[in-house]
Design a protein around this motif. Structure first.
Motif, short mmCIF file in Angstrom:
data_model
loop_
_atom_site.label_atom_id
_atom_site.label_comp_id
_atom_site.label_asym_id
_atom_site.label_seq_id
_atom_site.Cartn_x
_atom_site.Cartn_y
_atom_site.Cartn_z
N VAL A 62 5.28 9.50 -16.65
CA VAL A 62 4.16 10.39 -16.31
C VAL A 62 4.11 10.53 -14.78
O VAL A 62 4.00 9.53 -14.07
N TRP A 63 4.19 11.77 -14.31
CA TRP A 63 4.16 12.06 -12.88
C TRP A 63 2.82 12.69 -12.51
O TRP A 63 2.54 13.81 -12.91
N PRO A 64 1.99 11.99 -11.74
CA PRO A 64 0.79 12.64 -11.20
C PRO A 64 1.19 13.82 -10.30
O PRO A 64 2.26 13.80 -9.68
N ARG A 65 0.36 14.82 -10.24
CA ARG A 65 0.67 16.00 -9.42
C ARG A 65 0.94 15.63 -7.97
O ARG A 65 1.83 16.20 -7.33
N GLU A 66 0.17 14.69 -7.43
CA GLU A 66 0.35 14.31 -6.02
C GLU A 66 1.74 13.72 -5.78
O GLU A 66 2.36 13.98 -4.73
N GLN A 67 2.24 12.94 -6.72
CA GLN A 67 3.58 12.35 -6.56
C GLN A 67 4.66 13.42 -6.67
O GLN A 67 5.66 13.38 -5.95
N SER B 275 4.85 -5.82 -11.16
CA SER B 275 3.82 -6.03 -12.18
C SER B 275 2.88 -4.84 -12.31
O SER B 275 2.00 -4.84 -13.17
N ASP B 276 3.05 -3.85 -11.44
CA ASP B 276 2.21 -2.65 -11.46
C ASP B 276 2.95 -1.55 -12.24
O ASP B 276 4.08 -1.22 -11.92
N THR B 277 2.31 -0.98 -13.25
CA THR B 277 2.97 0.02 -14.09
C THR B 277 3.40 1.25 -13.28
O THR B 277 4.36 1.93 -13.64
N THR B 278 2.70 1.54 -12.19
CA THR B 278 3.04 2.71 -11.37
C THR B 278 4.31 2.50 -10.57
O THR B 278 5.07 3.44 -10.34
N THR B 279 4.57 1.26 -10.15
CA THR B 279 5.67 1.00 -9.23
C THR B 279 6.79 0.12 -9.79
O THR B 279 7.80 -0.09 -9.11
N LYS B 280 6.63 -0.40 -10.99
CA LYS B 280 7.57 -1.40 -11.49
C LYS B 280 9.00 -0.90 -11.63
O LYS B 280 9.94 -1.69 -11.60
N ALA B 281 9.18 0.41 -11.77
CA ALA B 281 10.54 0.95 -11.93
C ALA B 281 11.27 1.14 -10.61
O ALA B 281 12.46 1.47 -10.59
N ILE B 282 10.58 0.94 -9.48
CA ILE B 282 11.22 1.14 -8.17
C ILE B 282 12.21 0.00 -7.91
O ILE B 282 11.83 -1.17 -7.92
N PRO B 283 13.48 0.30 -7.67
CA PRO B 283 14.43 -0.77 -7.34
C PRO B 283 14.12 -1.38 -5.98
O PRO B 283 13.71 -0.67 -5.05
N LEU C 183 0.83 -1.21 0.00
CA LEU C 183 0.00 0.00 0.00
C LEU C 183 0.86 1.26 0.00
O LEU C 183 0.61 2.20 -0.77
N LEU C 184 1.90 1.27 0.84
CA LEU C 184 2.79 2.44 0.90
C LEU C 184 3.53 2.64 -0.43
O LEU C 184 3.74 3.77 -0.86
N ALA C 185 3.92 1.54 -1.05
CA ALA C 185 4.61 1.63 -2.34
C ALA C 185 3.71 2.25 -3.39
O ALA C 185 4.14 3.11 -4.17
N ARG C 186 2.46 1.83 -3.43
CA ARG C 186 1.53 2.34 -4.44
C ARG C 186 1.12 3.79 -4.17
O ARG C 186 0.94 4.57 -5.10
N GLU C 187 0.99 4.15 -2.91
CA GLU C 187 0.55 5.50 -2.57
C GLU C 187 1.66 6.52 -2.69
O GLU C 187 1.43 7.67 -3.04
N ASN C 188 2.90 6.11 -2.40
CA ASN C 188 4.01 7.06 -2.32
C ASN C 188 5.04 6.95 -3.43
O ASN C 188 5.80 7.88 -3.67
N VAL C 189 5.09 5.81 -4.12
CA VAL C 189 6.08 5.55 -5.17
C VAL C 189 7.47 6.01 -4.70
O VAL C 189 8.03 6.98 -5.20
#
Length: 229
Positions: free
Chosen positions: A176-181, A73-81, A43-49
């Motif tokens: 693509v960076w959402p404004r919140e991120q 497997s999530d396009t939002t977080t897959k690049a996080i090492p 949850l923290l990974a998806r919310e905060n990237v």
């Protein structure tokens, strides 16, 4: 100039281990988020990237391996090492962790000094400007050590916020960076600003980047945020 330091998520169910990791990471200047279970970590990974995840293999309910699989497997977080921590030191376990998507594997017990070096090595790939490296995109050059930006050899006059914003965008061209991120990564999680602030500073950055007639490298993603290049 204030620089928002890389954000690291520590997912570890043993409180003592989690606190030691967090203490040492904060001592290195990183911002730290803590999760004590696989579900919370995901949850923290998806919310905060975050910029990096230090992930324990043995977690209650959802294992570190499953967290790693879902993050990758999530396009939002897959690049996080992801650096996987485990008491399982057999080669077959290391291979399984890496094949699941982990970027590095550290067996327990580990040297804190070595782990900090591995963290820095991963961040050198994903947050190079924050570690003093130079970023180049076409005729735009950002020097992470001197905090100077030039375009076609002409130094640009950027405010500290515009510099941090450009650094964040240039480190991951096309993302693509959402404004919140962007708020979290550029202003920090404790900043009392709203998403309209992002639009204001993107406008100022665009003005500086195109002052000499250059093309605008920042794309507006309607309803979401911005991307560079």
């Amino acid at each position: 100039m204030k620089v928002v330091q890389p954000c690291i998520l520590v997912v570890e169910d043993e409180a003592a281990q989690r606190e030691v990791l967090s203490y040492n990471l904060e001592a290195e200047g990183y911002r730290v988020l803590q999760g004590e279970s696989g579900d919370e970590g995901l949850l923290l990974a998806r919310e905060n990237v975050p910029d990096l995840i230090v992930l324990d293999w043995m977690l209650p309910e959802m294992s570190g391996i499953e967290v790693c699989r879902q993050v990758k497997s999530d396009t939002t977080t897959k690049a996080i090492p992801i650096i996987m921590l485990s008491a399982r030191s057999e080669d077959v376990d290391k291979v399984r962790g890496l094949e699941t998507g982990a970027d590095d594997y550290v067996a327990k017990p580990y040297s804190v000094k070595e782990l900090m070096a591995r963290v820095k090595a991963q961040l050198r790939r994903t947050r190079p400007a924050a570690l003093g490296a130079q970023l180049d995109f076409e005729d735009i050059v950002l020097n992470g050590e001197t905090h100077k930006v030039t375009r076609a050899g002409v130094e640009l006059k950027l405010g500290p916020t515009e510099y941090r914003l450009l650094s964040q965008l240039m480190e991951k061209p096309g993302r693509v960076w959402p404004r919140e991120q962007l708020l979290d990564h550029v202003w920090g999680r404790d900043a009392f600003v709203d998403t309209r602030t992002v639009d204001v500073h993107v406008g100022r950055l665009r003005k500086a980047l195109t002052a000499e007639g250059g093309s605008d490298p920042i794309r507006t993603i309607r309803g979401t945020g911005y991307a560079f290049g």
